[in-house]
Scaffold this active site. Structure first.
Site, PDB file in Angstrom:
ATOM      1  N   HIS A 128      39.353  44.603  41.757  1.00 44.30           N
ATOM      2  CA  HIS A 128      38.035  44.177  42.219  1.00 44.30           C
ATOM      3  C   HIS A 128      36.757  44.216  41.356  1.00 44.30           C
ATOM      4  O   HIS A 128      35.976  43.443  40.973  1.00 44.30           O
ATOM      5  CB  HIS A 128      37.815  45.249  43.522  1.00 44.30           C
ATOM      6  N   ARG A 162      36.951  33.659  48.151  1.00 48.23           N
ATOM      7  CA  ARG A 162      37.517  34.795  49.122  1.00 48.23           C
ATOM      8  C   ARG A 162      36.618  35.248  49.983  1.00 48.23           C
ATOM      9  O   ARG A 162      35.593  35.575  49.818  1.00 48.23           O
ATOM     10  CB  ARG A 162      37.853  35.943  47.923  1.00 48.23           C
ATOM     11  N   CYS A 168      44.281  29.172  41.071  1.00 46.15           N
ATOM     12  CA  CYS A 168      42.987  29.894  41.359  1.00 46.15           C
ATOM     13  C   CYS A 168      43.337  31.404  40.651  1.00 46.15           C
ATOM     14  O   CYS A 168      42.105  32.162  41.076  1.00 46.15           O
ATOM     15  CB  CYS A 168      42.723  29.668  42.657  1.00 46.15           C
TER      16      CYS A 168
HETATM   17  C1  PEP Z   1      45.763  35.596  43.031  1.00 50.55           C
HETATM   18  O1  PEP Z   1      46.577  36.405  43.598  1.00 50.55           O
HETATM   19  O2  PEP Z   1      46.264  35.269  41.945  1.00 50.55           O
HETATM   20  C2  PEP Z   1      44.586  35.381  43.765  1.00 50.55           C
HETATM   21  C3  PEP Z   1      43.765  34.509  43.237  1.00 50.55           C
HETATM   22  O3  PEP Z   1      44.397  36.026  44.788  1.00 50.55           O
HETATM   23  P1  PEP Z   1      43.747  37.676  44.773  1.00 50.55           P
HETATM   24  O4  PEP Z   1      43.236  37.899  43.355  1.00 50.55           O
HETATM   25  O5  PEP Z   1      42.642  37.658  45.800  1.00 50.55           O
HETATM   26  O6  PEP Z   1      44.782  38.292  45.227  1.00 50.55           O
END
Ligand code: PEP
Ligand code: MG
Length: 771
Positions: free
Chosen positions: A413, A508, A723
């Site tokens: 995060h 997100r 992504c």
């Molecule tokens: C991922 O898992 O690569 C993704 C983009 O989702 P998050 O980072 O929110 O888990």
């Protein structure tokens, strides 16, 4: 003296002439051909408000509640009125006009640009708000200068300064007045390869004014030139249908068709390329770091309009790319192999090492934050030091000059949010909260991942506001593979859209929900279902608006329970041993259909409102069964899946291996979430700094899953995308473009470099196919 000529300005004059003025002065002093001009100094503004006696009233007018939008508008209007309607002393007016008469032929069209001194204002949203006026002549000049001054008091600038407790009378503003170049040809140049750092100069060129290239309305010629011999190694001549020109009488800009014979003609002659290469080498030598230069040619002369550093970061697993910084900050904001030498990088006083998660170097007082209620102690310019950031910390992260964490990897995060905010960060230090003390002055390097004792970055040099240092509409290479951008916090939407990305590859919604401060259940219990859905609609709508008609892929909720536990109402969340493997993503949505229905209702409403650019993406699916169940819930929520664009994330090996069945279930796209796909394929916790060196998104096993999924999807007509953070890495980009991926979604700071990398790979593919 009200004005200073650019010839007499140096980088060190930043307090007098602001960032932009200092940068142009530094280039001029280095002997580079910058269009002539002068700066109306920051002192001139200050003396004006003081001597006219409007200063007190001006600053008193700012004493408002920034949340009261009427009061905000009134404060702005009062400031604007005071500044623009107060006469400028005759001698100052005359000095400005006299300087103007010495530019060009005395009647030149000039650009009038605000250049804030910004001092220790680290907030991103500040500087981008100030005015620029093009094609100004004598009769409007003084008025325009005053409007630039008044733009210090735009509603948004007032809002941010007030919210951050920054006093309005501490900010000054200079104004650059510079001759416009009536470009016959223009473009950009990278003085080293933007991704690999090789000594190859890349030039893009089109007919007419640079705006046509910048806005993406014309694809430019592309030349790859050997820096030593100035010989062209590769060239792609584009069909240049349009150009922008300036009416020499009125100064108005208009778009016209390029005459047929010039459409496919090579824009630059060998001599011009040679001259550009010469200038590129000079500017790179001057700043000792590769530069991204905007240039224009008029009457056979090449002019430099702007120069910014390109930062190439070498990571453990290869090369990662980001650009940042304004020309004047080349030595401070960016730190690559070259500019790094300019930092006081003696390792002697390095206190701690971690992972460089968000680029930039800043100094400030450490604020150790161990409980959420300690966030208040974080003020403007402090460096947050915490075990691990949580969504509730975002407001404090915005105030902070830098962020340091004990825990977390490159996809944590803290890393994701700080990159979006443009705040330097070092994560995963292991022990910062124990080893640093409250109030201790430290310098963090978000590229190298180091924390040093003391103040190493000069105040005025650190963390230049992001809108200021990045072009509003950067030059956008035309690519067949779409290049999109990831957005996690809606506040970053404007910055994200300004990259010129082809849409949002991942929005997100966790942050919208978590920033409510309550779990969805608690929020609904307190405020009702409608209020919750309204929040979602508004949050998504802000981003969808910013990008319309470009697609925005919105992901349904995927917050691990440990994040929900921090919120009010979080006591009811399960206490899981491994939240990453737990109750999150589609599994939780399918298990709590009544909660999922609120999210689907938000989508339904957005589509009904006409936001046909919104797409729906399901996280953490394992197999077609997950998809069939989600589709059923979509129908129950009044959504016709046939009519909408929706798809899934490929984040588990199971989903990659069952993509054929997922396609049969009707998905339009599959998007690789490599943050999770890597952790689940390699059994490496993405947030655990102890195994960060094993978190390898380019591991052959991960690539095998991605490669085979793309192949199957191509066969079945399903679009593919990435992504996860790895989409910002050049090697991953090369792999994906070669495999035939449909789109790549990158971090905000990497979009431009990814665009260039994609273009380079595509060109190579084309060349290989004809050879
Ligand atoms: C991922 O898992 O690569 C993704 C983009 O989702 P998050 O980072 O929110 O888990
Ligand atoms: Mg994920």
């Amino acid at each position: 003296m009200a004005v200073l000529w650019l010839d007499d300005v140096r980088a060190a004059d930043i307090d007098t002439v602001g960032g932009k003025g200092a940068s142009l002065g530094e280039l001029t002093a280095a002997g580079l051909p910058v269009p002539p001009g002068f700066v109306v100094t920051a002192d001139t503004y200050r003396t004006f408000i003081e001597e006219a006696g409007i200063d007190e009233e001006l600053f008193e007018a700012m004493d408002i509640d920034p949340e009261d939008s009427k009061a905000l508008a009134a404060a702005h209007e009062r400031a604007h009125e005071l500044i623009t309607e107060t006469e400028l002393p005759e001698e100052v007016r005359e000095e400005i006009l006299e300087a103007y008469r010495s530019v060009g032929d005395g009647e030149a069209f000039v650009a009038v640009r605000s250049s804030a001194t910004a001092e220790d204002l680290p907030d991103a949203s500040f500087a981008g708000q100030q005015e620029t006026f093009l094609n100004v002549q004598a009769e409007k000049l003084v008025e325009r200068v005053k409007e630039c001054w008044a733009s210090l008091f735009s509603q948004r600038a007032i809002y941010y300064r007030t919210r951050q407790g920054f006093s309005h009378d501490k900010v000054d503003i200079a104004v650059v007045v510079q001759q416009m170049v009536d470009a016959e040809k223009s473009g950009v140049m990278f003085t080293s390869h933007p991704s690999t750092g090789e000594p190859r100069i890349i030039i893009e060129a089109a007919w007419g004014l640079g705006e046509a290239v910048v806005s993406g309305s014309v694809s430019p010629d592309n030349y790859v030139v050997d820096r030593d011999s100035a010989s062209v190694q590769e060239e792609t001549l584009a069909d240049k249908k349009l150009m922008m020109i300036k009416d020499s009488e009125t100064g108005e800009t208009s778009t016209v068709d390029v005459p047929d014979e010039k459409r496919t003609e090579r824009v630059l002659s060998d001599d011009e390329i040679e001259r550009l290469v010469e200038l590129g080498c000079e500017v790179e030598d001057h700043y000792e770091t590769p530069q991204d230069v905007e240039w224009a040619i008029y009457d056979g002369e090449v002019y430099m309009l702007q120069s910014r550093p390109i930062t190439t970061i070498s990571g453990s697993d290869g090369v990662e790319v980001a650009t940042d910084g304004d020309g004047v900050d080349a030595t401070t904001l960016s730190s690559n192999g070259n500019s790094g030498q300019k930092q006081s990088s003696s390792d002697g006083d390095t206190l701690l090492h971690g992972l460089g998660a968000s680029p930039g170097i800043v100094s400030g007082e450490a604020r150790i934050v161990t409980k959420l209620d300690q966030l208040d102690k974080v003020s403007e310019g402090d460096i947050i030091v915490t075990e691990m950031t949580m969504p509730d910390m975002v407001p404090a992260m915005k105030r902070a000059a830098g962020i340091v964490t004990d825990e977390g990897g490159m996809t944590s995060h803290a890393a994701i949010v700080s990159r979006e905010l443009g705040v330097p960060a070092v994560v995963g230090t292991g022990s910062a909260t124990r080893e640093l003390s409250d109030g201790q002055v430290i310098t963090i390097d978000g590229d190298k991942g180091t924390i040093q004792e003391g103040q190493k970055a000069k105040k005025e040099e650190q963390h230049e506001p992001v809108e200021e240092v990045r072009p509003k509409t950067p030059v956008k290479p035309m690519t067949a593979t779409e290049v999109k951008v990831n957005v996690s916090i809606p506040e970053a939407a404007e910055r994200a859209a300004a990259t010129g990305a082809d849409g949002v590859g991942l929005l997100r919604i966790e942050h919208m929900v978590l920033s409510l401060g309550k779990t969805p259940q608690k929020y609904i219990a307190d405020n009702g279902e409608k209020a919750y859905v309204d929040e979602l609609v508004e949050g998504i709508r802000g981003v969808a608006d910013e990008f319309y008609p470009r697609a925005v892929r919105v992901r349904t909720l995927d917050a691990p329970t440990d994040e929900f536990r921090q919120l009010e109402g979080g006591d009811g969340e399960p206490n899981e041993h491994n939240p990453m493997l737990g109750y999150r993503g589609i599994r939780r949505s399918l298990d709590t259909p009544e909660a999922f229905a609120h999210e689907l209702e938000a989508f339904r409403r957005l589509w009904e409102m006409g936001y046909d650019n919104v797409e729906l993406m399901l996280p953490l699916v394992n197999d077609a069964e997950d998809v069939y169940r989600a589709v059923q819930l979509m129908r129950e929520a009044g959504i016709d899946p046939e009519k909408r664009t929706w798809g899934v994330m490929i984040e588990t090996p199971a989903s990659a291996l069952s993509v054929r069945e997922l396609a049969e279930a009707g998905i339009d796209f599959a998007s690789f979430g490599t943050n999770d796909l890597t952790q689940y394929t390699l059994a490496v916790d993405r947030n655990n700094e102890n195994v960060a060196d094993r978190f390898d998104e380019l591991h052959p096993a991960v690539l095998e899953l991605i490669g085979s999924t793309i192949e199957t999807c191509r066969e079945l007509g399903v679009k593919t995308s990435i992504c996860g953070q790895a989409g910002s890495k050049p090697q991953m980009v090369q792999f994906l473009v070669n495999k035939g991926i449909t789109s790549i979604s990158a971090n905000i700071d990497a979009v431009r470099d990814v665009q260039h990398e994609v273009k380079r790979v595509e060109q190579k593919l084309m060349l290989d196919s004809v050879r």
